[in-house]
Design a protein around this motif. Sequence first.
Motif, PDB file in Angstrom:
ATOM      1  N   ALA A 130     -45.990   5.984 -13.002  1.00 57.45           N
ATOM      2  CA  ALA A 130     -47.223   5.628 -12.294  1.00 57.45           C
ATOM      3  C   ALA A 130     -48.434   6.446 -12.724  1.00 57.45           C
ATOM      4  CB  ALA A 130     -47.044   5.717 -10.779  1.00 57.45           C
ATOM      5  N   PHE A 131     -48.316   7.225 -13.773  1.00 57.51           N
ATOM      6  CA  PHE A 131     -49.442   8.040 -14.228  1.00 57.51           C
ATOM      7  C   PHE A 131     -50.517   7.189 -14.898  1.00 57.51           C
ATOM      8  CE2 PHE A 131     -47.370  11.374 -12.590  1.00 57.51           C
ATOM      9  CZ  PHE A 131     -46.928  12.428 -13.382  1.00 57.51           C
ATOM     10  N   SER A 132     -50.120   6.057 -15.464  1.00 58.68           N
ATOM     11  CA  SER A 132     -51.066   5.218 -16.193  1.00 58.68           C
ATOM     12  C   SER A 132     -51.025   3.795 -15.679  1.00 58.68           C
ATOM     13  CB  SER A 132     -50.727   5.219 -17.689  1.00 58.68           C
ATOM     14  OG  SER A 132     -50.816   6.507 -18.241  1.00 58.68           O
ATOM     15  N   THR A 133     -52.193   3.191 -15.589  1.00 63.34           N
ATOM     16  CA  THR A 133     -52.308   1.789 -15.233  1.00 63.34           C
ATOM     17  C   THR A 133     -53.307   1.125 -16.187  1.00 63.34           C
ATOM     18  OG1 THR A 133     -54.057   2.252 -13.619  1.00 63.34           O
ATOM     19  CG2 THR A 133     -51.794   2.151 -12.790  1.00 63.34           C
ATOM     20  N   TYR A 134     -53.192  -0.188 -16.282  1.00 64.32           N
ATOM     21  CA  TYR A 134     -54.080  -0.933 -17.182  1.00 64.32           C
ATOM     22  C   TYR A 134     -54.260  -2.317 -16.589  1.00 64.32           C
ATOM     23  CZ  TYR A 134     -56.010  -2.673 -21.579  1.00 64.32           C
ATOM     24  OH  TYR A 134     -56.838  -3.208 -22.536  1.00 64.32           O
ATOM     25  N   TYR A 135     -55.506  -2.826 -16.620  1.00 60.45           N
ATOM     26  CA  TYR A 135     -55.822  -4.087 -15.967  1.00 60.45           C
ATOM     27  C   TYR A 135     -56.523  -5.050 -16.902  1.00 60.45           C
ATOM     28  CZ  TYR A 135     -55.003  -1.423 -11.683  1.00 60.45           C
ATOM     29  OH  TYR A 135     -54.438  -0.660 -10.684  1.00 60.45           O
ATOM     30  N   ALA A 136     -56.328  -6.329 -16.633  1.00 54.73           N
ATOM     31  CA  ALA A 136     -57.140  -7.343 -17.278  1.00 54.73           C
ATOM     32  C   ALA A 136     -58.572  -7.216 -16.765  1.00 54.73           C
ATOM     33  CB  ALA A 136     -56.589  -8.728 -16.969  1.00 54.73           C
ATOM     34  N   ASP A 137     -59.534  -7.523 -17.623  1.00 53.79           N
ATOM     35  CA  ASP A 137     -60.935  -7.410 -17.221  1.00 53.79           C
ATOM     36  C   ASP A 137     -61.244  -8.279 -16.003  1.00 53.79           C
ATOM     37  OD1 ASP A 137     -62.289  -7.102 -20.611  1.00 53.79           O
ATOM     38  OD2 ASP A 137     -61.440  -5.606 -19.242  1.00 53.79           O
ATOM     39  N   SER A 138     -60.561  -9.403 -15.895  1.00 47.17           N
ATOM     40  CA  SER A 138     -60.854 -10.358 -14.825  1.00 47.17           C
ATOM     41  C   SER A 138     -60.490  -9.834 -13.436  1.00 47.17           C
ATOM     42  CB  SER A 138     -60.120 -11.679 -15.080  1.00 47.17           C
ATOM     43  OG  SER A 138     -58.727 -11.452 -15.168  1.00 47.17           O
ATOM     44  N   VAL A 139     -59.641  -8.809 -13.360  1.00 50.48           N
ATOM     45  CA  VAL A 139     -59.209  -8.292 -12.055  1.00 50.48           C
ATOM     46  C   VAL A 139     -59.600  -6.835 -11.847  1.00 50.48           C
ATOM     47  CG1 VAL A 139     -57.263  -9.894 -12.107  1.00 50.48           C
ATOM     48  CG2 VAL A 139     -56.909  -7.505 -12.769  1.00 50.48           C
ATOM     49  N   LYS A 140     -60.147  -6.207 -12.865  1.00 46.74           N
ATOM     50  CA  LYS A 140     -60.488  -4.788 -12.781  1.00 46.74           C
ATOM     51  C   LYS A 140     -61.465  -4.549 -11.633  1.00 46.74           C
ATOM     52  CE  LYS A 140     -60.554  -3.114 -16.820  1.00 46.74           C
ATOM     53  NZ  LYS A 140     -60.973  -2.779 -18.197  1.00 46.74           N
ATOM     54  N   GLY A 141     -61.188  -3.550 -10.811  1.00 50.26           N
ATOM     55  CA  GLY A 141     -62.039  -3.241  -9.668  1.00 50.26           C
ATOM     56  C   GLY A 141     -61.687  -4.013  -8.417  1.00 50.26           C
ATOM     57  N   ARG A 142     -60.857  -5.046  -8.545  1.00 50.26           N
ATOM     58  CA  ARG A 142     -60.449  -5.841  -7.374  1.00 50.26           C
ATOM     59  C   ARG A 142     -58.956  -5.697  -7.065  1.00 50.26           C
ATOM     60  NH1 ARG A 142     -60.646 -11.245  -7.547  1.00 50.26           N
ATOM     61  NH2 ARG A 142     -60.339 -11.367  -9.801  1.00 50.26           N
ATOM     62  N   PHE A 143     -58.141  -5.559  -8.109  1.00 52.26           N
ATOM     63  CA  PHE A 143     -56.692  -5.464  -7.946  1.00 52.26           C
ATOM     64  C   PHE A 143     -56.236  -4.039  -8.246  1.00 52.26           C
ATOM     65  CE2 PHE A 143     -55.457 -10.155  -9.056  1.00 52.26           C
ATOM     66  CZ  PHE A 143     -56.373 -10.612  -8.130  1.00 52.26           C
ATOM     67  N   THR A 144     -55.164  -3.627  -7.568  1.00 54.43           N
ATOM     68  CA  THR A 144     -54.574  -2.313  -7.797  1.00 54.43           C
ATOM     69  C   THR A 144     -53.058  -2.453  -7.894  1.00 54.43           C
ATOM     70  OG1 THR A 144     -56.341  -1.210  -6.551  1.00 54.43           O
ATOM     71  CG2 THR A 144     -54.323   0.042  -6.952  1.00 54.43           C
ATOM     72  N   ILE A 145     -52.512  -1.971  -8.996  1.00 56.27           N
ATOM     73  CA  ILE A 145     -51.058  -1.958  -9.171  1.00 56.27           C
ATOM     74  C   ILE A 145     -50.536  -0.577  -8.796  1.00 56.27           C
ATOM     75  CG2 ILE A 145     -51.186  -1.335 -11.631  1.00 56.27           C
ATOM     76  CD1 ILE A 145     -48.714  -3.138 -12.074  1.00 56.27           C
ATOM     77  N   SER A 146     -49.394  -0.545  -8.153  1.00 55.99           N
ATOM     78  CA  SER A 146     -48.767   0.726  -7.777  1.00 55.99           C
ATOM     79  C   SER A 146     -47.256   0.529  -7.740  1.00 55.99           C
ATOM     80  CB  SER A 146     -49.279   1.212  -6.419  1.00 55.99           C
ATOM     81  OG  SER A 146     -48.956   0.284  -5.399  1.00 55.99           O
ATOM     82  N   ARG A 147     -46.528   1.622  -7.609  1.00 58.83           N
ATOM     83  CA  ARG A 147     -45.073   1.518  -7.554  1.00 58.83           C
ATOM     84  C   ARG A 147     -44.510   2.647  -6.708  1.00 58.83           C
ATOM     85  NH1 ARG A 147     -43.066   1.537 -13.481  1.00 58.83           N
ATOM     86  NH2 ARG A 147     -41.002   1.408 -12.496  1.00 58.83           N
ATOM     87  N   ASP A 148     -43.347   2.391  -6.150  1.00 59.31           N
ATOM     88  CA  ASP A 148     -42.581   3.396  -5.418  1.00 59.31           C
ATOM     89  C   ASP A 148     -41.178   3.360  -5.988  1.00 59.31           C
ATOM     90  OD1 ASP A 148     -42.147   4.175  -1.874  1.00 59.31           O
ATOM     91  OD2 ASP A 148     -41.097   4.893  -3.638  1.00 59.31           O
ATOM     92  N   ASN A 149     -40.871   4.270  -6.883  1.00 57.44           N
ATOM     93  CA  ASN A 149     -39.572   4.237  -7.558  1.00 57.44           C
ATOM     94  C   ASN A 149     -38.427   4.558  -6.598  1.00 57.44           C
ATOM     95  OD1 ASN A 149     -40.684   3.489  -9.968  1.00 57.44           O
ATOM     96  ND2 ASN A 149     -40.749   5.571 -10.811  1.00 57.44           N
ATOM     97  N   ALA A 150     -38.704   5.290  -5.531  1.00 58.45           N
ATOM     98  CA  ALA A 150     -37.659   5.559  -4.536  1.00 58.45           C
ATOM     99  C   ALA A 150     -37.237   4.277  -3.828  1.00 58.45           C
ATOM    100  CB  ALA A 150     -38.157   6.579  -3.525  1.00 58.45           C
ATOM    101  N   LYS A 151     -38.164   3.299  -3.753  1.00 64.03           N
ATOM    102  CA  LYS A 151     -37.873   2.014  -3.121  1.00 64.03           C
ATOM    103  C   LYS A 151     -37.645   0.916  -4.146  1.00 64.03           C
ATOM    104  CE  LYS A 151     -40.490   2.973   1.103  1.00 64.03           C
ATOM    105  NZ  LYS A 151     -41.587   2.511   1.999  1.00 64.03           N
ATOM    106  N   ASN A 152     -37.671   1.276  -5.436  1.00 58.94           N
ATOM    107  CA  ASN A 152     -37.486   0.283  -6.507  1.00 58.94           C
ATOM    108  C   ASN A 152     -38.431  -0.901  -6.339  1.00 58.94           C
ATOM    109  OD1 ASN A 152     -35.473   1.749  -7.775  1.00 58.94           O
ATOM    110  ND2 ASN A 152     -33.819   0.686  -6.715  1.00 58.94           N
ATOM    111  N   THR A 153     -39.688  -0.607  -6.075  1.00 62.41           N
ATOM    112  CA  THR A 153     -40.647  -1.661  -5.779  1.00 62.41           C
ATOM    113  C   THR A 153     -41.969  -1.394  -6.503  1.00 62.41           C
ATOM    114  OG1 THR A 153     -39.653  -1.998  -3.595  1.00 62.41           O
ATOM    115  CG2 THR A 153     -41.858  -2.908  -3.946  1.00 62.41           C
ATOM    116  N   VAL A 154     -42.562  -2.468  -7.005  1.00 61.95           N
ATOM    117  CA  VAL A 154     -43.906  -2.422  -7.567  1.00 61.95           C
ATOM    118  C   VAL A 154     -44.786  -3.344  -6.739  1.00 61.95           C
ATOM    119  CG1 VAL A 154     -43.414  -4.216  -9.282  1.00 61.95           C
ATOM    120  CG2 VAL A 154     -45.289  -2.613  -9.670  1.00 61.95           C
TER     121      VAL A 154
END
Length: 126
Positions: free
Chosen positions: A55-79
């Motif tokens: 989770a140290f790095s993220t990358y977005y398509a220009d069309s969603v940058k600033g509106r969408f946020t990706i994250s993950r919780d590896n303890a819950k095996n979920t993104v």
Amino acid sequence: QVQLDESGGGLVQAGGSLRLSCAASGRTFGDYAAGWFRQAPGKEREFVATISWNAFSTYYADSVKGRFTISRDNAKNTVYLQMNSLKPEDTAVYYCAVDTKYTAWPPVNPRDFDSWGRGTQVTVSS
């Protein structure tokens, strides 16, 4: 192989928000980069966002940058994909995916990912 199951899609008005979840099982999810793609009717599958294994790095398509946020919780095996300020053009089936081949960062092409969920529908009304 990693099994993936998306949830959280639905119908929302323009300007609204949704949070998608992708639960993983099988191989060690926390070892791999994960991503979200979307596909609208009659269009090719489109990259949305990707997140590194730690989770140290993220990358977005220009069309969603600033509106969408990706994250993950590896303890819950979920993104997750938090989607704000939704637009009608965000309407699509959203898929999560995992890259177990350690593609060079950032993985943004569908062929970089080798495990896919079945998708969840997001519909944004105007």
